[in-house]
Motif scaffolding. Structure first.
Motif, mmCIF file in Angstrom:
data_model
loop_
_atom_site.group_PDB
_atom_site.id
_atom_site.type_symbol
_atom_site.label_atom_id
_atom_site.label_comp_id
_atom_site.label_asym_id
_atom_site.label_seq_id
_atom_site.Cartn_x
_atom_site.Cartn_y
_atom_site.Cartn_z
ATOM 1 N N LEU A 131 0.836 -1.206 0.000
ATOM 2 C CA LEU A 131 0.000 0.000 0.000
ATOM 3 C C LEU A 131 0.868 1.251 0.000
ATOM 4 N N MET A 132 1.907 1.241 0.812
ATOM 5 C CA MET A 132 2.789 2.406 0.867
ATOM 6 C C MET A 132 3.565 2.569 -0.440
ATOM 7 N N LEU A 133 3.998 1.461 -1.022
ATOM 8 C CA LEU A 133 4.711 1.514 -2.304
ATOM 9 C C LEU A 133 3.813 2.134 -3.379
ATOM 10 N N PHE A 134 2.580 1.674 -3.455
ATOM 11 C CA PHE A 134 1.634 2.245 -4.401
ATOM 12 C C PHE A 134 1.323 3.696 -4.031
ATOM 13 N N GLY A 135 1.303 3.978 -2.723
ATOM 14 C CA GLY A 135 1.068 5.347 -2.258
ATOM 15 C C GLY A 135 2.158 6.303 -2.697
ATOM 16 N N VAL A 136 3.406 5.856 -2.683
ATOM 17 C CA VAL A 136 4.507 6.695 -3.176
ATOM 18 C C VAL A 136 4.303 6.979 -4.656
ATOM 19 N N TYR A 137 3.936 5.961 -5.412
ATOM 20 C CA TYR A 137 3.654 6.130 -6.843
ATOM 21 C C TYR A 137 2.556 7.178 -7.043
ATOM 22 N N GLN A 138 1.498 7.075 -6.254
ATOM 23 C CA GLN A 138 0.389 8.032 -6.383
ATOM 24 C C GLN A 138 0.811 9.450 -6.002
ATOM 25 N N GLU A 179 -4.269 9.172 -0.165
ATOM 26 C CA GLU A 179 -5.123 8.228 0.556
ATOM 27 C C GLU A 179 -4.525 6.829 0.705
ATOM 28 N N ILE A 180 -3.962 6.288 -0.352
ATOM 29 C CA ILE A 180 -3.412 4.929 -0.288
ATOM 30 C C ILE A 180 -2.167 4.904 0.598
ATOM 31 N N ALA A 181 -1.311 5.920 0.471
ATOM 32 C CA ALA A 181 -0.132 6.010 1.331
ATOM 33 C C ALA A 181 -0.559 6.111 2.790
ATOM 34 N N LEU A 182 -1.580 6.903 3.048
ATOM 35 C CA LEU A 182 -2.088 7.062 4.412
ATOM 36 C C LEU A 182 -2.640 5.743 4.941
ATOM 37 N N LEU A 183 -3.394 5.041 4.118
ATOM 38 C CA LEU A 183 -3.924 3.739 4.532
ATOM 39 C C LEU A 183 -2.779 2.779 4.883
ATOM 40 N N GLY A 184 -1.745 2.754 4.055
ATOM 41 C CA GLY A 184 -0.602 1.883 4.315
ATOM 42 C C GLY A 184 0.118 2.238 5.591
ATOM 43 N N ILE A 185 0.324 3.521 5.816
ATOM 44 C CA ILE A 185 1.062 3.933 7.005
ATOM 45 C C ILE A 185 0.219 3.742 8.272
#
Length: 132
Positions: free
Chosen positions: A69-76, A84-90
């Motif tokens: 999730l964080m990896l995809f969040g960095v991409y986003q 949102e995805i980075a936040l969900l991962g963290i």
């Protein structure tokens, strides 16, 4: 485009946690028996001693999911500046660290529990920044 996007602190925190969580999850996958053996010994005098394989599997899943999730969040963050995805991962990292803290405290590994505080502080800073 800036090297670390418009969110340099957030990206660095995410990269730190991605390395930490994915490495830990991959290690559990590649050396499952060794990890179960070590953790079983670690929890031999705790109420968790009979549930080690299940609990370790839960932690493994949480670490891998949070990492991706964080990896995809960095991409986003780079491509669309969505957080949102980075936040969900963290946030999943924070929950995982609380689970690990509970285990360390029940195993009476107070030094291990204390070392989790560093990761938790970094994670909370990430949660705060990604909520801004």
């Amino acid at each position: 485009m800036k090297l670390l996007s418009n969110y340099p602190t957030e990206v660095l925190i995410l990269l730190f946690l991605i390395v930490t969580f994915l490495q830990s999850g991959i290690d559990k996958l590649l050396d499952w028996k060794g990890n179960v053996s070590f953790i079983t010994g670690h929890f031999k005098n705790s109420p968790l001693k009979n549930g080690v394989p299940l609990l370790l599997a839960i932690i493994l899943i949480l670490e891998i999911v949070a990492g991706f999730l964080m990896l995809f969040g960095v991409y986003q963050l780079y491509t669309s500046e969505l957080k949102e995805i980075a936040l969900l991962g963290i946030e999943l990292c924070a929950v995982t660290l609380i689970f690990l803290l509970i285990g360390q405290r029940l195993a009476k590994d107070y030094a291990g529990a204390m070392s989790l505080a560093v990761y938790f502080i970094i994670t909370l800073l990430g949660v705060y920044l990604l909520n801004s």
